[in-house]
Design a protein around this motif. Structure first.
Motif, PDB file in Angstrom:
ATOM      1  N   VAL A 257      50.210  28.517  49.376  1.00 45.27           N
ATOM      2  CA  VAL A 257      48.761  29.646  49.107  1.00 45.27           C
ATOM      3  C   VAL A 257      49.738  30.905  49.183  1.00 45.27           C
ATOM      4  CG1 VAL A 257      47.185  30.648  49.674  1.00 45.27           C
ATOM      5  CG2 VAL A 257      47.176  28.370  49.303  1.00 45.27           C
ATOM      6  N   LEU A 258      49.447  32.643  49.453  1.00 46.14           N
ATOM      7  CA  LEU A 258      50.697  33.412  49.612  1.00 46.14           C
ATOM      8  C   LEU A 258      49.096  34.322  49.154  1.00 46.14           C
ATOM      9  CD1 LEU A 258      52.357  34.841  50.926  1.00 46.14           C
ATOM     10  CD2 LEU A 258      53.454  35.163  48.670  1.00 46.14           C
ATOM     11  N   GLU A 259      48.391  34.890  50.367  1.00 49.29           N
ATOM     12  CA  GLU A 259      47.294  36.599  50.279  1.00 49.29           C
ATOM     13  C   GLU A 259      48.374  38.213  49.658  1.00 49.29           C
ATOM     14  OE1 GLU A 259      46.458  39.572  52.477  1.00 49.29           O
ATOM     15  OE2 GLU A 259      44.807  39.109  50.846  1.00 49.29           O
ATOM     16  N   VAL A 260      48.337  38.164  48.556  1.00 53.77           N
ATOM     17  CA  VAL A 260      49.221  38.926  47.398  1.00 53.77           C
ATOM     18  C   VAL A 260      48.128  40.052  47.762  1.00 53.77           C
ATOM     19  CG1 VAL A 260      50.335  37.294  46.567  1.00 53.77           C
ATOM     20  CG2 VAL A 260      48.048  37.936  45.631  1.00 53.77           C
ATOM     21  N   SER A 261      46.935  40.370  48.352  1.00 56.58           N
ATOM     22  CA  SER A 261      46.267  41.554  48.224  1.00 56.58           C
ATOM     23  C   SER A 261      46.395  42.802  48.066  1.00 56.58           C
ATOM     24  CB  SER A 261      44.856  41.063  48.211  1.00 56.58           C
ATOM     25  OG  SER A 261      43.789  40.293  48.853  1.00 56.58           O
ATOM     26  N   ASP A 262      47.496  43.061  49.059  1.00 57.41           N
ATOM     27  CA  ASP A 262      47.620  44.765  49.755  1.00 57.41           C
ATOM     28  C   ASP A 262      49.081  44.555  49.117  1.00 57.41           C
ATOM     29  OD1 ASP A 262      44.786  45.319  50.531  1.00 57.41           O
ATOM     30  OD2 ASP A 262      45.823  44.344  52.626  1.00 57.41           O
ATOM     31  N   LEU A 263      49.875  43.692  48.523  1.00 51.19           N
ATOM     32  CA  LEU A 263      51.348  43.777  47.946  1.00 51.19           C
ATOM     33  C   LEU A 263      50.949  44.700  46.342  1.00 51.19           C
ATOM     34  CD1 LEU A 263      52.855  40.050  48.334  1.00 51.19           C
ATOM     35  CD2 LEU A 263      52.809  42.144  49.742  1.00 51.19           C
ATOM     36  N   PRO A 264      52.575  44.922  46.349  1.00 55.75           N
ATOM     37  CA  PRO A 264      52.448  45.507  44.743  1.00 55.75           C
ATOM     38  C   PRO A 264      52.823  44.440  44.257  1.00 55.75           C
ATOM     39  CG  PRO A 264      54.365  46.522  47.226  1.00 55.75           C
ATOM     40  CD  PRO A 264      53.672  45.116  47.166  1.00 55.75           C
ATOM     41  N   THR A 265      52.519  44.906  42.412  1.00 56.69           N
ATOM     42  CA  THR A 265      51.825  44.126  41.323  1.00 56.69           C
ATOM     43  C   THR A 265      53.497  43.305  41.572  1.00 56.69           C
ATOM     44  OG1 THR A 265      50.400  45.393  40.898  1.00 56.69           O
ATOM     45  CG2 THR A 265      51.723  44.040  39.326  1.00 56.69           C
ATOM     46  N   THR A 266      54.905  44.706  41.596  1.00 55.90           N
ATOM     47  CA  THR A 266      56.011  44.114  40.830  1.00 55.90           C
ATOM     48  C   THR A 266      56.240  43.004  41.906  1.00 55.90           C
ATOM     49  OG1 THR A 266      56.992  45.691  42.312  1.00 55.90           O
ATOM     50  CG2 THR A 266      56.841  46.597  40.194  1.00 55.90           C
ATOM     51  N   ARG A 267      55.819  43.071  42.822  1.00 54.78           N
ATOM     52  CA  ARG A 267      56.339  41.745  43.800  1.00 54.78           C
ATOM     53  C   ARG A 267      55.613  40.388  44.002  1.00 54.78           C
ATOM     54  NH1 ARG A 267      56.677  42.636  50.528  1.00 54.78           N
ATOM     55  NH2 ARG A 267      57.802  41.525  50.878  1.00 54.78           N
ATOM     56  N   VAL A 268      54.490  41.041  44.031  1.00 52.21           N
ATOM     57  CA  VAL A 268      53.274  40.100  43.095  1.00 52.21           C
ATOM     58  C   VAL A 268      54.437  38.930  42.426  1.00 52.21           C
ATOM     59  CG1 VAL A 268      51.267  38.502  42.412  1.00 52.21           C
ATOM     60  CG2 VAL A 268      51.528  40.381  44.723  1.00 52.21           C
ATOM     61  N   ARG A 269      54.449  39.392  40.964  1.00 48.66           N
ATOM     62  CA  ARG A 269      54.948  38.917  39.606  1.00 48.66           C
ATOM     63  C   ARG A 269      56.694  38.466  40.189  1.00 48.66           C
ATOM     64  NH1 ARG A 269      54.826  44.298  35.480  1.00 48.66           N
ATOM     65  NH2 ARG A 269      52.310  43.815  35.563  1.00 48.66           N
ATOM     66  N   ARG A 270      57.108  39.031  40.847  1.00 47.30           N
ATOM     67  CA  ARG A 270      58.602  38.019  41.343  1.00 47.30           C
ATOM     68  C   ARG A 270      58.580  36.868  41.889  1.00 47.30           C
ATOM     69  NH1 ARG A 270      63.051  39.868  45.993  1.00 47.30           N
ATOM     70  NH2 ARG A 270      60.211  39.505  46.650  1.00 47.30           N
ATOM     71  N   TYR A 271      57.558  37.064  42.870  1.00 46.52           N
ATOM     72  CA  TYR A 271      56.735  35.212  43.325  1.00 46.52           C
ATOM     73  C   TYR A 271      56.030  34.428  42.312  1.00 46.52           C
ATOM     74  CZ  TYR A 271      56.569  37.807  48.240  1.00 46.52           C
ATOM     75  OH  TYR A 271      57.344  38.774  49.381  1.00 46.52           O
ATOM     76  N   ALA A 272      55.122  35.033  41.765  1.00 44.17           N
ATOM     77  CA  ALA A 272      55.258  34.782  40.242  1.00 44.17           C
ATOM     78  C   ALA A 272      55.977  33.583  40.248  1.00 44.17           C
ATOM     79  CB  ALA A 272      53.906  34.954  39.943  1.00 44.17           C
ATOM     80  N   ARG A 273      56.834  34.625  39.417  1.00 42.58           N
ATOM     81  CA  ARG A 273      58.794  34.222  38.483  1.00 42.58           C
ATOM     82  C   ARG A 273      59.178  32.944  39.534  1.00 42.58           C
ATOM     83  NH1 ARG A 273      58.666  39.146  36.565  1.00 42.58           N
ATOM     84  NH2 ARG A 273      60.264  39.502  38.211  1.00 42.58           N
ATOM     85  N   GLU A 274      59.120  33.139  40.746  1.00 42.82           N
ATOM     86  CA  GLU A 274      59.870  31.782  41.016  1.00 42.82           C
ATOM     87  C   GLU A 274      59.699  30.710  41.726  1.00 42.82           C
ATOM     88  OE1 GLU A 274      60.939  34.032  44.927  1.00 42.82           O
ATOM     89  OE2 GLU A 274      62.318  35.240  44.213  1.00 42.82           O
TER      90      GLU A 274
END
Length: 54
Positions: free
Chosen positions: A17-34
Motif C-alpha cells: 500500500v503506497l499513499e500517492v495523493s501528493d505524487l505526480p501522475t507520471t510517478r504513480v503510473r510508473r509504480y502501477a506498471r511495476e
C-alpha cells in the motif's frame, strides 16, 4: 572495528500500500506498471495505490 554506512533505498517501502495523493501522475503510473496487479483506493480524502503481492 568497522563502521559501514547504512544502505539507503530510493524506492519507498510500502508493504503493498503506497499513499500517492501528493505524487505526480507520471510517478504513480510508473509504480502501477511495476506491480503485477494494482488498483487505486480512496480513503479519508487520500489516494492509495494498492498492489496484490503474491
Amino acid at each position: 572495528m568497522s563502521i559501514e554506512a547504512p544502505q539507503v533505498s530510493t524506492e519507498p517501502t510500502h508493504n503493498g500500500v503506497l499513499e500517492v495523493s501528493d505524487l505526480p501522475t507520471t510517478r504513480v503510473r510508473r509504480y502501477a506498471r511495476e506491480a503485477d496487479a494494482a488498483y487505486l483506493e480512496r480513503r479519508a480524502g487520500r489516494t492509495f495505490l494498492v498492489t496484490e503481492e503474491p
